[in-house]
Design a protein around this motif. Sequence first.
Motif, PDB file in Angstrom:
ATOM      1  N   LYS A  25       0.831  -1.205   0.000  1.00 33.30           N
ATOM      2  CA  LYS A  25       0.000   0.000   0.000  1.00 33.30           C
ATOM      3  C   LYS A  25       0.867   1.258   0.000  1.00 33.30           C
ATOM      4  CE  LYS A  25      -4.217  -1.800   2.028  1.00 33.30           C
ATOM      5  NZ  LYS A  25      -5.197  -1.672   3.111  1.00 33.30           N
ATOM      6  N   GLY A  26       1.933   1.226   0.786  1.00 32.35           N
ATOM      7  CA  GLY A  26       2.840   2.368   0.813  1.00 32.35           C
ATOM      8  C   GLY A  26       3.499   2.594  -0.537  1.00 32.35           C
ATOM      9  N   GLY A  27       3.896   1.506  -1.176  1.00 33.83           N
ATOM     10  CA  GLY A  27       4.504   1.607  -2.505  1.00 33.83           C
ATOM     11  C   GLY A  27       3.527   2.147  -3.531  1.00 33.83           C
ATOM     12  N   GLU A  28       2.286   1.687  -3.452  1.00 40.57           N
ATOM     13  CA  GLU A  28       1.262   2.176  -4.384  1.00 40.57           C
ATOM     14  C   GLU A  28       1.007   3.669  -4.169  1.00 40.57           C
ATOM     15  OE1 GLU A  28      -2.090  -0.371  -3.718  1.00 40.57           O
ATOM     16  OE2 GLU A  28      -1.054  -2.120  -4.543  1.00 40.57           O
ATOM     17  N   ALA A  29       0.974   4.094  -2.904  1.00 40.22           N
ATOM     18  CA  ALA A  29       0.748   5.508  -2.607  1.00 40.22           C
ATOM     19  C   ALA A  29       1.904   6.359  -3.125  1.00 40.22           C
ATOM     20  CB  ALA A  29       0.571   5.710  -1.106  1.00 40.22           C
ATOM     21  N   ALA A  30       3.127   5.878  -2.914  1.00 36.90           N
ATOM     22  CA  ALA A  30       4.298   6.616  -3.396  1.00 36.90           C
ATOM     23  C   ALA A  30       4.292   6.692  -4.919  1.00 36.90           C
ATOM     24  CB  ALA A  30       5.575   5.953  -2.902  1.00 36.90           C
ATOM     25  N   ASP A  31       3.916   5.597  -5.561  1.00 39.15           N
ATOM     26  CA  ASP A  31       3.860   5.568  -7.023  1.00 39.15           C
ATOM     27  C   ASP A  31       2.814   6.557  -7.543  1.00 39.15           C
ATOM     28  OD1 ASP A  31       4.806   4.506  -9.493  1.00 39.15           O
ATOM     29  OD2 ASP A  31       3.038   3.214  -9.610  1.00 39.15           O
ATOM     30  N   LYS A  32       1.674   6.614  -6.870  1.00 45.94           N
ATOM     31  CA  LYS A  32       0.613   7.537  -7.270  1.00 45.94           C
ATOM     32  C   LYS A  32       1.066   8.989  -7.090  1.00 45.94           C
ATOM     33  CE  LYS A  32      -4.257   8.521  -6.507  1.00 45.94           C
ATOM     34  NZ  LYS A  32      -5.463   8.168  -5.757  1.00 45.94           N
ATOM     35  N   LYS A  33       1.739   9.272  -5.965  1.00 41.61           N
ATOM     36  CA  LYS A  33       2.203  10.635  -5.688  1.00 41.61           C
ATOM     37  C   LYS A  33       3.227  11.110  -6.713  1.00 41.61           C
ATOM     38  CE  LYS A  33       0.641  12.393  -1.745  1.00 41.61           C
ATOM     39  NZ  LYS A  33       0.030  13.671  -1.598  1.00 41.61           N
ATOM     40  N   THR A  34       4.035  10.177  -7.224  1.00 38.75           N
ATOM     41  CA  THR A  34       5.072  10.551  -8.190  1.00 38.75           C
ATOM     42  C   THR A  34       4.584  10.419  -9.625  1.00 38.75           C
ATOM     43  OG1 THR A  34       6.032   8.323  -8.199  1.00 38.75           O
ATOM     44  CG2 THR A  34       6.936   9.898  -6.603  1.00 38.75           C
ATOM     45  N   GLY A  35       3.320  10.100  -9.791  1.00 36.71           N
ATOM     46  CA  GLY A  35       2.753   9.987 -11.128  1.00 36.71           C
ATOM     47  C   GLY A  35       3.343   8.844 -11.932  1.00 36.71           C
ATOM     48  N   GLY A  36       3.808   7.812 -11.260  1.00 41.08           N
ATOM     49  CA  GLY A  36       4.374   6.653 -11.942  1.00 41.08           C
ATOM     50  C   GLY A  36       5.782   6.867 -12.471  1.00 41.08           C
ATOM     51  N   LYS A  37       6.364   7.995 -12.147  1.00 40.25           N
ATOM     52  CA  LYS A  37       7.690   8.336 -12.667  1.00 40.25           C
ATOM     53  C   LYS A  37       8.782   7.393 -12.130  1.00 40.25           C
ATOM     54  CE  LYS A  37      10.738  12.330 -13.210  1.00 40.25           C
ATOM     55  NZ  LYS A  37      10.932  13.746 -12.921  1.00 40.25           N
ATOM     56  N   TYR A  38       8.582   6.872 -10.923  1.00 30.99           N
ATOM     57  CA  TYR A  38       9.609   6.038 -10.288  1.00 30.99           C
ATOM     58  C   TYR A  38       9.082   4.639  -9.969  1.00 30.99           C
ATOM     59  CZ  TYR A  38      11.748  10.603  -9.750  1.00 30.99           C
ATOM     60  OH  TYR A  38      12.265  11.843  -9.989  1.00 30.99           O
ATOM     61  N   THR A  39       8.163   4.145 -10.756  1.00 31.12           N
ATOM     62  CA  THR A  39       7.532   2.854 -10.505  1.00 31.12           C
ATOM     63  C   THR A  39       8.551   1.739 -10.313  1.00 31.12           C
ATOM     64  OG1 THR A  39       5.570   3.505 -11.747  1.00 31.12           O
ATOM     65  CG2 THR A  39       5.914   1.141 -11.429  1.00 31.12           C
ATOM     66  N   GLU A  40       9.511   1.652 -11.192  1.00 33.26           N
ATOM     67  CA  GLU A  40      10.491   0.572 -11.126  1.00 33.26           C
ATOM     68  C   GLU A  40      11.294   0.626  -9.827  1.00 33.26           C
ATOM     69  OE1 GLU A  40      14.365  -0.752 -13.685  1.00 33.26           O
ATOM     70  OE2 GLU A  40      12.578  -0.160 -14.802  1.00 33.26           O
ATOM     71  N   GLN A  41      11.727   1.817  -9.444  1.00 34.38           N
ATOM     72  CA  GLN A  41      12.520   1.973  -8.230  1.00 34.38           C
ATOM     73  C   GLN A  41      11.672   1.681  -6.985  1.00 34.38           C
ATOM     74  OE1 GLN A  41      12.408   4.092 -10.764  1.00 34.38           O
ATOM     75  NE2 GLN A  41      14.463   4.761 -11.306  1.00 34.38           N
ATOM     76  N   ILE A  42      10.439   2.138  -6.995  1.00 35.62           N
ATOM     77  CA  ILE A  42       9.545   1.899  -5.864  1.00 35.62           C
ATOM     78  C   ILE A  42       9.278   0.405  -5.717  1.00 35.62           C
ATOM     79  CG2 ILE A  42       7.186   2.234  -5.019  1.00 35.62           C
ATOM     80  CD1 ILE A  42       7.366   5.092  -6.277  1.00 35.62           C
ATOM     81  N   ASP A  43       8.980  -0.266  -6.823  1.00 38.55           N
ATOM     82  CA  ASP A  43       8.736  -1.709  -6.785  1.00 38.55           C
ATOM     83  C   ASP A  43       9.948  -2.458  -6.252  1.00 38.55           C
ATOM     84  OD1 ASP A  43       6.181  -1.360  -7.741  1.00 38.55           O
ATOM     85  OD2 ASP A  43       6.659  -1.963  -9.802  1.00 38.55           O
ATOM     86  N   LYS A  44      11.115  -2.063  -6.686  1.00 40.89           N
ATOM     87  CA  LYS A  44      12.344  -2.720  -6.220  1.00 40.89           C
ATOM     88  C   LYS A  44      12.517  -2.509  -4.714  1.00 40.89           C
ATOM     89  CE  LYS A  44      17.283  -3.077  -7.126  1.00 40.89           C
ATOM     90  NZ  LYS A  44      18.408  -2.604  -7.922  1.00 40.89           N
ATOM     91  N   GLY A  45      12.248  -1.294  -4.242  1.00 37.12           N
ATOM     92  CA  GLY A  45      12.361  -1.009  -2.815  1.00 37.12           C
ATOM     93  C   GLY A  45      11.358  -1.798  -1.992  1.00 37.12           C
ATOM     94  N   VAL A  46      10.132  -1.887  -2.474  1.00 37.49           N
ATOM     95  CA  VAL A  46       9.103  -2.651  -1.773  1.00 37.49           C
ATOM     96  C   VAL A  46       9.482  -4.127  -1.731  1.00 37.49           C
ATOM     97  CG1 VAL A  46       6.698  -3.453  -1.910  1.00 37.49           C
ATOM     98  CG2 VAL A  46       7.225  -1.035  -2.223  1.00 37.49           C
ATOM     99  N   ASP A  47       9.939  -4.667  -2.848  1.00 38.75           N
ATOM    100  CA  ASP A  47      10.340  -6.080  -2.887  1.00 38.75           C
ATOM    101  C   ASP A  47      11.492  -6.354  -1.922  1.00 38.75           C
ATOM    102  OD1 ASP A  47       8.396  -6.621  -4.766  1.00 38.75           O
ATOM    103  OD2 ASP A  47       9.778  -6.585  -6.474  1.00 38.75           O
ATOM    104  N   THR A  48      12.466  -5.468  -1.877  1.00 39.34           N
ATOM    105  CA  THR A  48      13.605  -5.632  -0.974  1.00 39.34           C
ATOM    106  C   THR A  48      13.142  -5.584   0.481  1.00 39.34           C
ATOM    107  OG1 THR A  48      15.132  -4.670  -2.568  1.00 39.34           O
ATOM    108  CG2 THR A  48      15.840  -4.671  -0.272  1.00 39.34           C
TER     109      THR A  48
END
Length: 60
Positions: A25-48
Motif C-alpha cells: 500500500k505504501g509503494g502504491e501511494a508513493a507511485d501515485k504521488k510521483t505519477g508513476g515516474k519512479y515505478t520501477e525503483q519503488i517496486d524494487k524497494g518494496v520487494d527488498t
Amino acid sequence: MNSFFDKVKDLVHKHDDKVDQGLEKGGEAADKKTGGKYTEQIDKGVDTAKQRTGEGDTRP
C-alpha cells in the motif's frame, strides 16, 4: 532499548503478511504521488523490504 527492537522484530515476523500488505500500500501511494515516474525503483524497494521482513515475501 534493545528489548523494544526485539519486540518489534518479533511482531514483524509473526505478522509478515500484514507487513507485506502495508508495504504494498505504501509503494502504491508513493507511485501515485510521483505519477508513476519512479515505478520501477519503488517496486524494487518494496520487494527488498518485503524480503527483509519475517521469512520473506509471503506472496508470489
